[in-house]
Design a protein around this motif. Structure first.
Motif, PDB file in Angstrom:
ATOM      1  N   VAL B 138      -6.325  -8.820   3.459  1.00 36.12           N
ATOM      2  CA  VAL B 138      -6.948  -8.368   4.709  1.00 36.12           C
ATOM      3  C   VAL B 138      -5.880  -8.046   5.747  1.00 36.12           C
ATOM      4  O   VAL B 138      -5.918  -6.999   6.411  1.00 36.12           O
ATOM      5  N   GLU B 139      -4.883  -8.934   5.858  1.00 35.51           N
ATOM      6  CA  GLU B 139      -3.848  -8.691   6.859  1.00 35.51           C
ATOM      7  C   GLU B 139      -3.061  -7.431   6.524  1.00 35.51           C
ATOM      8  O   GLU B 139      -2.813  -6.586   7.392  1.00 35.51           O
ATOM      9  N   ALA B 140      -2.698  -7.287   5.251  1.00 35.40           N
ATOM     10  CA  ALA B 140      -1.921  -6.104   4.870  1.00 35.40           C
ATOM     11  C   ALA B 140      -2.698  -4.825   5.139  1.00 35.40           C
ATOM     12  O   ALA B 140      -2.150  -3.845   5.639  1.00 35.40           O
ATOM     13  N   SER B 141      -3.988  -4.833   4.816  1.00 34.22           N
ATOM     14  CA  SER B 141      -4.795  -3.626   5.039  1.00 34.22           C
ATOM     15  C   SER B 141      -4.912  -3.305   6.513  1.00 34.22           C
ATOM     16  O   SER B 141      -4.812  -2.150   6.916  1.00 34.22           O
ATOM     17  N   LEU B 142      -5.128  -4.354   7.329  1.00 34.46           N
ATOM     18  CA  LEU B 142      -5.267  -4.106   8.764  1.00 34.46           C
ATOM     19  C   LEU B 142      -3.950  -3.628   9.358  1.00 34.46           C
ATOM     20  O   LEU B 142      -3.924  -2.798  10.263  1.00 34.46           O
ATOM     21  N   ARG B 143      -2.839  -4.149   8.837  1.00 34.70           N
ATOM     22  CA  ARG B 143      -1.538  -3.669   9.320  1.00 34.70           C
ATOM     23  C   ARG B 143      -1.337  -2.213   8.948  1.00 34.70           C
ATOM     24  O   ARG B 143      -0.862  -1.415   9.734  1.00 34.70           O
ATOM     25  N   ARG B 144      -1.713  -1.899   7.709  1.00 33.18           N
ATOM     26  CA  ARG B 144      -1.508  -0.533   7.262  1.00 33.18           C
ATOM     27  C   ARG B 144      -2.372   0.435   8.072  1.00 33.18           C
ATOM     28  O   ARG B 144      -2.039   1.601   8.221  1.00 33.18           O
ATOM     29  N   ALA B 145      -3.485  -0.049   8.587  1.00 32.81           N
ATOM     30  CA  ALA B 145      -4.350   0.801   9.406  1.00 32.81           C
ATOM     31  C   ALA B 145      -3.997   0.719  10.875  1.00 32.81           C
ATOM     32  O   ALA B 145      -4.760   1.202  11.721  1.00 32.81           O
ATOM     33  N   GLN B 168     -13.054   3.371  13.307  1.00 34.68           N
ATOM     34  CA  GLN B 168     -12.612   4.272  12.240  1.00 34.68           C
ATOM     35  C   GLN B 168     -11.375   3.710  11.563  1.00 34.68           C
ATOM     36  O   GLN B 168     -11.232   3.795  10.347  1.00 34.68           O
ATOM     37  N   ARG B 169     -10.480   3.081  12.330  1.00 36.41           N
ATOM     38  CA  ARG B 169      -9.318   2.462  11.696  1.00 36.41           C
ATOM     39  C   ARG B 169      -9.745   1.277  10.832  1.00 36.41           C
ATOM     40  O   ARG B 169      -9.130   1.002   9.807  1.00 36.41           O
ATOM     41  N   LEU B 170     -10.802   0.600  11.256  1.00 36.68           N
ATOM     42  CA  LEU B 170     -11.334  -0.481  10.420  1.00 36.68           C
ATOM     43  C   LEU B 170     -11.853   0.084   9.110  1.00 36.68           C
ATOM     44  O   LEU B 170     -11.631  -0.487   8.029  1.00 36.68           O
ATOM     45  N   CYS B 171     -12.529   1.233   9.188  1.00 34.29           N
ATOM     46  CA  CYS B 171     -13.018   1.863   7.950  1.00 34.29           C
ATOM     47  C   CYS B 171     -11.849   2.281   7.061  1.00 34.29           C
ATOM     48  O   CYS B 171     -11.931   2.193   5.831  1.00 34.29           O
ATOM     49  N   ILE B 172     -10.764   2.715   7.691  1.00 37.26           N
ATOM     50  CA  ILE B 172      -9.588   3.072   6.894  1.00 37.26           C
ATOM     51  C   ILE B 172      -9.013   1.812   6.244  1.00 37.26           C
ATOM     52  O   ILE B 172      -8.644   1.819   5.059  1.00 37.26           O
ATOM     53  N   ALA B 173      -8.939   0.727   7.019  1.00 39.36           N
ATOM     54  CA  ALA B 173      -8.437  -0.526   6.447  1.00 39.36           C
ATOM     55  C   ALA B 173      -9.302  -0.960   5.274  1.00 39.36           C
ATOM     56  O   ALA B 173      -8.812  -1.409   4.233  1.00 39.36           O
ATOM     57  N   ARG B 174     -10.628  -0.799   5.438  1.00 39.70           N
ATOM     58  CA  ARG B 174     -11.547  -1.174   4.365  1.00 39.70           C
ATOM     59  C   ARG B 174     -11.296  -0.335   3.130  1.00 39.70           C
ATOM     60  O   ARG B 174     -11.332  -0.834   2.003  1.00 39.70           O
TER      61      ARG B 174
END
Lengths: 240, 265, 431
Positions: B138-145, B168-174
């Motif tokens: 989760v952290e890595a995805s949120l960082r990447r977004a 939208q960035r949350l959707c990208i992280a998802r």
């Protein structure tokens, strides 16, 4: 909303820096070419003159590269406001620098042509002085652009008057020498063209300074640049 | 500086990630996509542009078999990813959609917490064995977004409580949480204001270092800013596919030029 | 691009913003008339509802209090002994206490009339006390027992003292005795909790709704257990998984029709199939629940389908895009979001089921049951059928009790519908 100097999209900043870097590179090469051409003239060094002549190709290529990068930047990024003025100014400056490079090449070609002949004494020191003067003008005008300093740029524009004065003096000198001894005419003509080229470099440096004012303030400089070149009216005065 | 410029200017000869050949799509009797062939490169942003109804979204949805959910839709032709035909009957669309992530036009976070939004994909694909693993994903995805710093103190709050751009960035992280190889984006910025749009475009620039990104956009200016390769669709046909700076400075097809210069609708 | 027009267009007519044009005035009049109609309609609806409640309260309010008499009862060991419990002369003991309170009554001849003043159930009340605590034998305890129906009505005023004696249920002697008891301060009129805690009885003063309440509870529980999962499951299948073809259209039409079938038909179905063919126990809440489940299921299916349809497709797409399978999308995303709508529909369906009378009558839940059912398979009544039974009874006391029972039923219905509205507004999501 934090006001930033950087764009949100970092690659936009990189693109803008890239064309400015090309411009600076051109500026460095042109300054070096002017300095070398003056040196070649002073020491009658044909080899150095040839190096300057050949080196102008690099400047021309950089100008083409900068123009195509600028076109791409305009097409892909659609810059506005100061970004747009920046790109347009850099394109204009590039043209000015390319012409300065051409003048340096021409000086070098004429230096080669008169390398064997004798000098017209007294004029060489003035020529050297004028050449150093306009070289400083070019360097300062590029610095003013990098620093986005319109005050400094305005001061450079004023300076062109002095370059023109030196040219006027030289013009009269050459006339006198050519009138004294018709054997001096060939050399005198070449030296005159050299002087004219140097004077034109000064005009282009002024043009670069004007682009700084445009890029910062958005005001296009009016066409009342100080023109102190009185040689166009010289014939009326001397009554020959 | 020169190397940097060269990399950004031209789409380098990257590997092909997705190869589509002779793709036809029918909605009932309507022939929506007519014989489209295109190569999507790896670690490249490819943009699909074209007027409304030209089929760019339809084609995008073929790439992760989202058109399967529509009964009257028929897809013909070959679409391969890394050489594997994605319409092969042995391919499970569910597995495919873990490898090919999708971001939609209107931000649609699940009505759950931010953490659960991002963790949902990895959870159903069994990608994390322990809670610590999941926290890491989760952290890595949120960082990447580019969202981690803004939400790290409120991972349990509702995803729908964020602003439009953040959603939208949350959707990208998802979408990136399932470690996809390709990211499909269907007009991701059309519901966002210019600042949020610029943030997403910067994000896409970073994402393409890892994924192959395909973005459908009705703003050709966005395609110009963001992509290395652009495909112009018109009435179901692929009219021109080329490097982006070529398309926008000197397009080959007159239809492309008319669209880009604003001479046709 | 613009072509010059040969005919010149007339100058635009300037409309003043202040002046009223006749068209605008007409439109305003129509608006007023429409508003007036709306208000009149609402007024009529409220008026009728008000009348209904007013008449119910008028007839039923007396049932919420019950006249009691407080006696000092000497638990005579001569009449009651520990060994013979639970049998004993409880009636005589209580009567003695009453006679003690009425000095004007002659013990020997008027004993029977005196005994008729208090309820028949008083003796059983005393018996239960003594059985629980045999040490009471020999003591004098204070006992508060209800009066018999006739005296209860007399005290509440339903039986008027002005009526000639021949037409009155209570003769003048009885009236005098009542007044004597009132003067002695032994008469009280507390709230009638027995209405809810006692089961049905032959005697109106003892009759209560406990049997009906328990029966209705079992019926609704069985109905919920059967209809809720089956209805939701059917709706999910029809909405999400079934292919859209003529068969599913046919099913949908039939479900909508089922919701409109009169309830008495379901009762006949239950009678024929459940009771006769399958031999299930008569009057059992289990059968009632089964029947009402059949009735409620279409309502639940329709409400569930609407709730599922209301979940926007963007959620489904998002879940599919992340790689969820169809089942995961439906059960992990769509269903939780549709749950408030489903619950609302279910509660409304159950509220309707609570008030259904015809099918329950047909399966026999109007039997006279004097104890509450302990399991869904024992015979029981339900609230609406209990009302039906009481409405038929001749005793005056049942008149007010019928209205009171209707008010209790309405209270439950209002509560359930209010709960549904509360849930719906609390969980309503703005997409």
């Amino acid at each position: 909303m934090a006001i930033n100097d950087n764009h949100i999209v970092a690659s936009f900043d990189r693109d803008l820096e890239s064309i400015q870097a090309t411009m600076i590179k051109m500026g460095g090469l042109v300054e070096q070419a002017l300095s070398d051409a003056a040196e070649a003239l002073r020491t009658r060094d044909a080899e150095l003159a040839e190096k300057v002549r050949v080196g102008d190709k690099v400047v021309d290529d950089l100008d083409l590269l900068l123009k195509s990068d600028a076109a791409r930047l305009l097409a892909l990024r659609g810059p506005t406001a100061r970004d747009l003025r920046l790109v347009l100014a850099v394109m204009e400056i590039s043209s000015h620098l390319e012409r300065c490079g051409d003048y340096a090449k021409n000086i070098a070609k004429r230096t080669k042509a008169i390398s064997g002949a004798g000098a017209i004494t007294g004029t060489l020191s003035d020529l050297a002085r004028m050449s150093a003067f306009v070289e400083t003008m070019v360097r300062d005008s590029l610095d003013a652009f990098i620093q986005r300093d319109p005050v400094k740029a305005a001061e450079i524009i004023e300076r062109d008057a002095e370059a023109d004065q030196i040219y006027n003096t030289l013009f009269r000198s050459f006339l006198t020498h050519m009138m004294e001894d018709h054997k001096n005419i060939a050399v005198g003509m070449h030296l005159h063209f050299i002087a004219k080229n140097i004077e034109r470099v000064g005009d282009h440096a002024t043009g670069i300074a004007e682009q700084t004012i445009y890029a910062v303030t958005g005001a296009l400089p009016e066409d009342d640049r100080p023109k102190h070149d009185r040689t166009a009216f010289a014939l009326q005065e001397s009554d020959v | 500086m020169d190397d940097l410029r060269r990399i950004e200017r031209t789409a380098e000869m990257s590997d092909t990630k997705i190869s589509a050949k002779g793709v036809q799509v029918f909605y009932g009797d309507t022939h929506a996509i007519k014989d489209v062939s295109v190569e999507i490169g790896d670690k490249t942003v490819t943009a699909f542009i074209g007027p409304s109804g030209c089929g760019k979204s339809t084609f995008l949805r073929c790439l992760n078999r989202m058109n399967d959910t529509i009964d009257i839709c028929r897809v013909q032709g070959s679409i391969t990813m890394d050489g594997q035909d994605i319409y092969d009957p042995r391919v499970d669309p569910v597995q495919l959609r873990a490898k090919v992530g999708m971001v939609f036009q209107k931000p649609n976070p699940f009505p759950k917490s931010i953490y659960d939004n991002v963790a949902y994909g990895p959870k159903i694909h069994g990608m994390a064995r322990t809670k610590a693993d999941m926290d890491g994903i989760v952290e890595a995805s949120l960082r990447r977004a580019a969202l981690w710093n803004e939400v790290k103190d409120r991972l349990d709050s509702a995803g729908t409580g964020l602003s439009g751009g953040q959603q939208q960035r949350l959707c990208i992280a998802r979408a990136v949480a399932t470690a996809p190889e390709v990211l499909l984006m269907d007009e991701p910025c059309s519901a966002l204001d210019p600042i949020a749009t610029a943030q997403i475009e910067e994000l896409i620039d970073e994402l393409r270092q890892q994924f192959s990104v395909v973005i459908v956009t009705h703003s050709m200016q966005q395609a110009a800013r963001v992509s290395q390769k652009t495909a112009f669709f018109h009435l179901g046909n692929l009219v021109e596919f080329n490097d982006t700076d070529q398309i926008f400075t000197n397009p080959q097809d007159s239809r492309t030029e008319s669209y880009i210069t604003g001479r046709i609708g | 691009m613009a072509d010059t027009t040969t005919a010149s267009t007339p100058a635009p007519h300037r409309i003043s913003l202040i002046e009223r044009s006749p068209a605008i005035a007409r439109r305003k009049r129509k608006d007023y008339v429409l508003q007036a109609f709306g208000l009149i309609a609402i007024a009529i609806a409220f008026g009728v509802m008000f009348l209904l409640f007013a008449s119910l309260i008028r007839t039923g309010h007396t049932a919420f209090v019950q006249t009691h008499v407080t006696l000092d009862v000497f638990v005579d060991p001569a009449e009651i002994s520990v060994e013979t419990l639970p049998r004993g002369g409880f009636q005589d003991v209580v009567t003695n206490a009453l006679i003690a309170k009425l000095p004007s009554a002659d013990e020997a001849s008027e004993r029977r009339e005196v005994r008729n003043i208090i309820s028949n159930g008083a003796q059983f009340y005393l018996r239960d006390l003594v059985v629980a605590d045999p040490s009471l034998i020999g003591q004098t305890i204070s006992l508060t027992v209800p009066l018999a129906d006739a005296y209860d009505q007399l005290h509440k005023g339903s039986i008027s003292r002005e009526t000639p004696e021949a037409l009155r249920r209570v003769n003048d002697q009885g009236v005098a005795w009542l007044d004597e008891l009132i003067a002695a301060g032994a008469i009280t009129k507390p709230l009638n909790f027995a209405l809810l805690t006692n089961a049905d009885s032959r005697f109106p003063e003892l009759a209560g709704l406990r049997g009906a309440l328990v029966g209705s509870f079992w019926v609704l529980l069985i109905c919920f257990i059967i209809a809720f999962p089956a209805g939701i499951g059917a709706a999910i299948y029809l909405e999400e998984f079934a292919p859209k073809n003529k068969v599913s259209d046919f099913i949908e039409v039939n479900i909508n029709n089922l919701a409109a079938v009169p309830s008495v038909v379901f009762g006949l179905l239950a009678l024929a199939v459940f009771l006769n063919y399958l031999g299930m126990p008569r009057s059992a809440p289990f059968v009632g629940g089964l029947t009402l489940a059949l009735m409620t299921m279409p309502t639940i299916i329709i409400a569930t389908r609407a709730a599922l349809k209301a979940v926007p497709s963007s959620i489904r797409e998002a879940a599919l895009g992340v790689g969820a399978s169809k089942q995961q999308v439906v059960f992990q995303h769509v269903l939780p979001l549709a749950m408030p709508g489903i619950l609302t529909g279910t509660i409304i369906g159950l509220a309707q089921a609570l008030g259904e009378t015809a099918p329950l009558l047909l399966i026999g839940m109007n039997a006279f049951i004097t104890s509450a059912a302990s399991s869904p398979f024992d015979a029981a009544t339900a609230l609406p059928t209990q009302i039906f039974i009481w409405a038929d009874s001749p005793e005056r006391g049942f008149v007010s009790r019928t209205s009171a029972a209707i008010l209790v039923l309405l209270t439950f219905l209002i509560f359930m519908n209010g709960l549904a509205i509360y849930l719906r507004s609390k969980f309503e999501r703005r997409w």
